[in-house]
Structure formats: structure tokens, C-alpha cells
Design an enzyme around this catalytic site. Sequence first.
Site, short mmCIF file in Angstrom:
data_model
loop_
_atom_site.label_atom_id
_atom_site.label_comp_id
_atom_site.label_asym_id
_atom_site.label_seq_id
_atom_site.Cartn_x
_atom_site.Cartn_y
_atom_site.Cartn_z
N HIS A 340 36.80 43.92 33.65
CA HIS A 340 36.82 44.51 34.98
C HIS A 340 38.24 44.78 35.44
O HIS A 340 39.23 44.26 34.89
CB HIS A 340 36.12 43.60 35.99
CG HIS A 340 36.76 42.24 36.16
ND1 HIS A 340 37.91 42.05 36.89
CD2 HIS A 340 36.40 41.01 35.68
CE1 HIS A 340 38.24 40.77 36.86
NE2 HIS A 340 37.34 40.12 36.13
N CYS A 359 36.88 36.14 32.09
CA CYS A 359 36.70 37.58 32.00
C CYS A 359 37.94 38.23 31.38
O CYS A 359 38.97 37.59 31.18
CB CYS A 359 36.45 38.18 33.38
SG CYS A 359 34.85 37.73 34.10
#
Length: 420
Positions: A340, A359
Site C-alpha cells: 500500500h 505490510c
Amino acid sequence: MRDGMRRKSLGVAAALLTGVLTLSACSGGGDDSPEESAASGGSGQEDADRAAEDANTSAAVISITPDDAADNVGINDDVQVSVEDGTLDSVTMTATESGTEITGTISADQTTWLPDAQLERATQYQIDVQASDREGRAAHETRTFTTVSPENSFIGYFTPEDGSTVGVGMPVSLNFDKPITNRAEVEAAVEITASSGQEVVGHWFNETRLDFRPEDYWEANTEVTVNLDWDGVEGADGVTGVQDRTFSFTVGRSQISTVDVESKQMQVVRDGEVLRTLPISAGSEETPTYNGQMVISEKHEETRMNGATVGFTDDDGEGEYDIPDVPHAMRLSTSGTFVHGNYWASDGVFGSTNTSHGCIGLNDEQGADDDTTDAAWFFDESMLGDVIVVVNSPDEEMAPDNGLNGWNMDWTEWQAGSAL
């Protein structure tokens, strides 16, 4: 005499014979001998047959499937109407509780009728049919039945969507709304054909999930067709399938991106050519990123990320982070791994420091409306089913059933998970 005509004759005969016997009892004529009866003009059966013929009944014989008062009727192909020695004039099918009429089509030769669409589960229907024979004489038939209930049926939800174009890592993933114990029959009712000619094998992760994949990633530009023929298939004791449908998807170009946690770089390769190498920030030492092959399963221009939903909480039980507008987010696992955009870290973090909770972060701007950032570029260039491979992380390998990540299982083990 046809069976249909004979059935009508027998009914009339029974009534006439009752009248004959009653008359005989009242008139005292019951002692006539067979010879006397024959001399007087014939047997009671002959009289009944002649009366049936004189009644001028229709020769058309209507057949309706299923049987009257049947339960657990399938919702796809279990209902049909036909006629012999005649033509169908009208067929009316209604849901008895709501009064909703079900549309259907009479064949060109007017001898069969089928409903146009799938029926509802757990619903009682009534069919009223009128037909006529060559002489124009009418015949009628009515039938009532109830379709299979949700408790007695199973359905499977599938990924990817019908008509979609996906990356080379996209498996066919089937998730059932009931536990499946008869795995072999359910799996055998799934037929997958690929224009690439690749062999496709199923693997049961648990009693409600069955995935299919080839040994290696799909070849680019492959057309895949999936036929689910579960209508009437028993998935478990007393639980049958109700689906009979086909869907297809296209495998687009090949895009595989490799994240090196040590160098903090992601190399994006399309059809064998390097498009770009992007600086990233992966999981910190305390919360490292999984290694392994990961498939993009969702894309969001913006999404909320709250640490509490994936187990990252403070002493007060609140999430260690709660960001309502994470830009350019693409899911890699069910447990919450994403690649992201990151607007809250300084530009110098990317390519130099791993700071995330697992992430893979790319440099971005708040609002997801700056198409010049690395995150925006990668988001625009990616599609569902694209592969991201993470290497050189101190964490373990991503579990094959955590998301659409069955590629983290070797081919022999994958094949062993088939029920066939």
C-alpha cells in the site's frame, strides 16, 4: 388404446359398473348367467369402454416433473412439462405464497415447457397445464411441489469473477456455505479447461474450501472456463448441490514483482522485462513481513487500517494504529498483509528502513490523487491475480491458505490434497 386413454376409461368404467351393480340389486337381476348376460348385449366392461369412448375425452396426455407434493426439488433443471398426442396451450407456474408467476417457454412444436430462470429455494410452486389433442379436446393437469431448502442444499462462491481479466497467479477458489464430506463427488463435478493446455488440479484446504491451480503460474493470455455441475450432487448427508453454471476468465499479461526485504527494493517484471525498481519499507524486526509468493486479491483506492483487527493492540485494547485513508492498498493475505501507499512516513524511509507492521509500503501522498507517486504507479499497473514474491525476510513463509497463496505449496503436496 393408449395408457392415458385407458386410465380415463377405467375411471369411467368404475362409475358405470357401480351403477350397473346397483341397478341389478334393485331389480333382482343379479342371478343372470354369463350366457344370459352375453345374449342381452355384452359385459359390463364393454359397456364401460363404450361409455368412455362416447364421453369424447381428450387423447392428449400431460406429464409434469416433479411428482405432485414432492419435496427438496432442485432449482435448476428439475421442473419440466411435456405432452403426448397433443400440444400445450398454456402453462402457468406460480409461487403459491407470494403469487409471483414464473415465466417459462413452450417449445416451437408446443410439446414441452421449461421455466426461464432458476427457482428460489424453500419455495412452494404450483403448475397448471392445459393441452389439447388433434380434435381440439382439452386436457388439464395441476401439480404442486416444494424446492430444496437452504438447510438441505449447498452452494459454492467462486473467485475470480465471471468475465474478469486476472494476473497469472489467480487460482480458482471455491468456498462452500456448508461443510462438504463427499469431497470426491463434489470435486469431480468441477470441470476446468484452459486454452494453454495446462493441467489443473484441486486441493481441499478444509471442508468448505477447494482451490484449483496448475503446477506453475498460468501462461499469459490463457482463456479459462470453469463448469460447476453441482445440481443434485450430494455434498454431505442430506445436503445436495443446487448450482449448474459456467463462468470464465482471461489471464492477462504476466506481472511478477519481487520484494527484497534486505535491500528494501521491489523489482516489477512484466512478461520477462523489468518495468521499474521501487524503494519500499517492509515489516520491522518486531513485526516482519512474511516470505513467499502472494497473490493480489483486492484493490482499494483508499481503505481504513486498524491494528486491532489484526491483533496489534495497545495496553488499552485499542489498535496500535488506526489510519482511515490508507491510499492505493492491495490485499495479499486474509490476515492483513497489504502492499500500500504510505504518506505518513518521511520520504527517506523508503529504500532505507523497514518500519511497518508486516505490510509492504510505497511512497505516496494523502488522498490517493497524486498519480506521480510510486504507490499510485504500482496500483495502476497491477491487477487482481498478480504475484508479489517476498524474499530475505526473517519471518516464516506465508501459509498457502492465508489468502489466495496456494503457490507456497509444492506440486506433490498440492496434488495430495485432491479427493480424486
